[in-house]
Design a protein around this motif. Structure first.
Motif, mmCIF file in Angstrom:
data_model
loop_
_atom_site.group_PDB
_atom_site.id
_atom_site.type_symbol
_atom_site.label_atom_id
_atom_site.label_comp_id
_atom_site.label_asym_id
_atom_site.label_seq_id
_atom_site.Cartn_x
_atom_site.Cartn_y
_atom_site.Cartn_z
ATOM 1 N N ILE A 149 0.887 -1.067 0.072
ATOM 2 C CA ILE A 149 -0.083 -0.068 0.162
ATOM 3 C C ILE A 149 0.896 1.170 0.007
ATOM 4 O O ILE A 149 2.125 1.122 0.223
ATOM 5 C CB ILE A 149 -0.809 -0.007 1.151
ATOM 6 N N GLY A 150 0.278 2.250 -0.216
ATOM 7 C CA GLY A 150 1.118 3.659 -0.246
ATOM 8 C C GLY A 150 0.200 4.634 -1.054
ATOM 9 O O GLY A 150 -0.821 4.277 -1.946
ATOM 10 N N GLY A 151 0.676 5.875 -0.990
ATOM 11 C CA GLY A 151 0.030 6.999 -1.825
ATOM 12 C C GLY A 151 0.398 6.692 -3.311
ATOM 13 O O GLY A 151 1.019 5.820 -3.884
ATOM 14 N N ARG A 152 -0.393 7.394 -4.291
ATOM 15 C CA ARG A 152 -0.342 7.305 -5.663
ATOM 16 C C ARG A 152 0.939 7.732 -6.125
ATOM 17 O O ARG A 152 1.734 8.544 -5.537
ATOM 18 C CB ARG A 152 -1.151 8.354 -6.217
ATOM 19 N N ALA A 153 1.469 6.821 -6.984
ATOM 20 C CA ALA A 153 2.839 7.184 -7.687
ATOM 21 C C ALA A 153 3.904 7.064 -6.724
ATOM 22 O O ALA A 153 5.031 7.891 -6.845
ATOM 23 C CB ALA A 153 2.992 8.530 -8.445
ATOM 24 N N GLN A 154 3.867 6.067 -5.645
ATOM 25 C CA GLN A 154 4.993 5.805 -4.762
ATOM 26 C C GLN A 154 5.937 4.910 -5.250
ATOM 27 O O GLN A 154 6.822 4.374 -4.302
ATOM 28 C CB GLN A 154 4.392 5.721 -3.417
ATOM 29 N N GLY A 155 5.916 4.128 -6.328
ATOM 30 C CA GLY A 155 6.798 3.006 -6.982
ATOM 31 C C GLY A 155 6.276 1.668 -6.479
ATOM 32 O O GLY A 155 7.070 0.684 -6.194
ATOM 33 N N LYS A 156 5.039 1.333 -6.028
ATOM 34 C CA LYS A 156 4.671 0.135 -5.717
ATOM 35 C C LYS A 156 4.760 -1.016 -6.577
ATOM 36 O O LYS A 156 5.466 -1.885 -6.253
ATOM 37 C CB LYS A 156 3.088 0.051 -5.025
ATOM 38 N N LEU A 157 4.238 -0.866 -7.813
ATOM 39 C CA LEU A 157 4.146 -1.853 -8.865
ATOM 40 C C LEU A 157 5.728 -2.053 -9.080
ATOM 41 O O LEU A 157 6.156 -3.105 -9.351
ATOM 42 C CB LEU A 157 3.564 -1.388 -10.077
ATOM 43 N N ALA A 158 6.432 -0.770 -9.327
ATOM 44 C CA ALA A 158 8.003 -1.148 -9.628
ATOM 45 C C ALA A 158 8.763 -1.842 -8.569
ATOM 46 O O ALA A 158 9.501 -2.913 -8.931
ATOM 47 C CB ALA A 158 8.495 0.291 -9.950
ATOM 48 N N GLU A 170 -0.016 -12.544 4.612
ATOM 49 C CA GLU A 170 1.072 -12.744 5.515
ATOM 50 C C GLU A 170 2.217 -11.876 5.787
ATOM 51 O O GLU A 170 3.010 -11.825 6.471
ATOM 52 C CB GLU A 170 1.727 -14.028 4.773
ATOM 53 N N HIS A 171 2.088 -10.800 4.744
ATOM 54 C CA HIS A 171 3.068 -9.586 4.461
ATOM 55 C C HIS A 171 2.478 -8.622 3.921
ATOM 56 O O HIS A 171 1.574 -8.548 3.033
ATOM 57 C CB HIS A 171 4.218 -10.340 3.581
ATOM 58 N N VAL A 172 2.766 -7.660 4.553
ATOM 59 C CA VAL A 172 2.044 -6.039 4.312
ATOM 60 C C VAL A 172 3.182 -5.183 4.604
ATOM 61 O O VAL A 172 3.831 -5.017 5.349
ATOM 62 C CB VAL A 172 0.992 -5.688 5.321
ATOM 63 N N GLU A 173 3.405 -4.307 3.360
ATOM 64 C CA GLU A 173 4.264 -3.219 3.384
ATOM 65 C C GLU A 173 3.587 -1.760 2.830
ATOM 66 O O GLU A 173 2.847 -1.912 1.925
ATOM 67 C CB GLU A 173 5.655 -3.577 2.457
ATOM 68 N N LEU A 232 4.693 1.590 1.045
ATOM 69 C CA LEU A 232 5.778 2.277 0.248
ATOM 70 C C LEU A 232 5.810 3.799 0.274
ATOM 71 O O LEU A 232 4.606 4.221 -0.137
ATOM 72 C CB LEU A 232 6.001 1.764 -1.174
ATOM 73 N N ILE A 233 6.808 4.420 0.494
ATOM 74 C CA ILE A 233 6.823 6.037 0.433
ATOM 75 C C ILE A 233 7.912 6.290 -0.518
ATOM 76 O O ILE A 233 9.169 6.016 0.125
ATOM 77 C CB ILE A 233 6.894 6.596 1.968
ATOM 78 N N CYS A 234 7.799 7.240 -1.580
ATOM 79 C CA CYS A 234 8.792 7.422 -2.160
ATOM 80 C C CYS A 234 9.664 6.042 -2.511
ATOM 81 O O CYS A 234 11.086 6.521 -2.631
ATOM 82 C CB CYS A 234 9.832 8.456 -1.671
ATOM 83 N N GLY A 235 9.113 5.022 -2.850
ATOM 84 C CA GLY A 235 9.768 3.848 -3.340
ATOM 85 C C GLY A 235 10.596 3.038 -2.380
ATOM 86 O O GLY A 235 11.015 1.904 -2.326
ATOM 87 N N ILE A 236 10.459 3.831 -0.729
ATOM 88 C CA ILE A 236 11.138 3.085 0.290
ATOM 89 C C ILE A 236 9.983 2.181 1.080
ATOM 90 O O ILE A 236 9.044 2.881 1.214
ATOM 91 C CB ILE A 236 11.625 4.045 1.175
ATOM 92 N N PRO A 237 10.345 0.755 1.239
ATOM 93 C CA PRO A 237 9.240 0.120 1.957
ATOM 94 C C PRO A 237 9.311 0.200 3.289
ATOM 95 O O PRO A 237 10.620 0.015 3.925
ATOM 96 C CB PRO A 237 9.578 -1.525 1.549
ATOM 97 N N GLN A 238 8.325 -0.044 4.097
ATOM 98 C CA GLN A 238 8.349 0.052 5.430
ATOM 99 C C GLN A 238 7.270 -1.264 5.729
ATOM 100 O O GLN A 238 6.373 -1.169 5.566
ATOM 101 C CB GLN A 238 7.774 1.215 6.000
#
Length: 125
Positions: free
Chosen positions: A5-14, A111-114, A116-122
């Motif tokens: 999950i994350g905001g729009r255009a935060q690099g999730k799919l990439a 099982e796993h949730v991250e 992404l903010i500016c392409g950085i996973p949390q």
């Protein structure tokens, strides 16, 4: 199941494509049907898929339950849409509330949730 999950255009799919280069079956939430989501390895823009149910929360829930049950290895990518200004239009408020409720169901099973903010996973879970 994994959720990103994350905001729009935060690099999730990439990020997901780089992490799992072998996963090629991607369902696009804006246009994919339920069967496409059940067979997909990745569902991108899941919020758009859920938005196509309109105010029919029961149908959205049935679909989410089926996807989770029949495709437990799927990777779901969803924009966070519930933050910020509350929309004036009731339909937009219902849409945001439904996406939030459905994602709670999905994340319960994941099982796993991250996030992404500016392409950085949390990692959240």
């Amino acid at each position: 199941m994994e959720v990103y999950i994350g905001g729009r255009a935060q690099g999730k799919l990439a990020f997901v494509k780089e992490k799992y280069p072998g996963k090629k079956r991607i369902a696009e939430g804006a246009s994919a049907g339920e069967e496409d989501c059940v067979r997909a390895e990745i569902i991108d823009h899941f919020h758009l898929y859920l938005g196509r149910f309109g105010e029919d929360t029961a149908a959205a829930l049935r679909s989410v339950e089926r996807i989770c049950r029949e495709n437990p290895e799927v990777i779901i990518i969803c924009d966070e849409i519930g933050c910020g200004i509350v929309p004036l239009e009731k339909s937009e408020r219902v849409y945001r509330e439904n996406v939030g409720r459905m994602m709670c169901r999905v994340v319960e099973r994941a099982e796993h949730v991250e996030r992404l903010i500016c392409g950085i996973p949390q990692r959240l879970k």
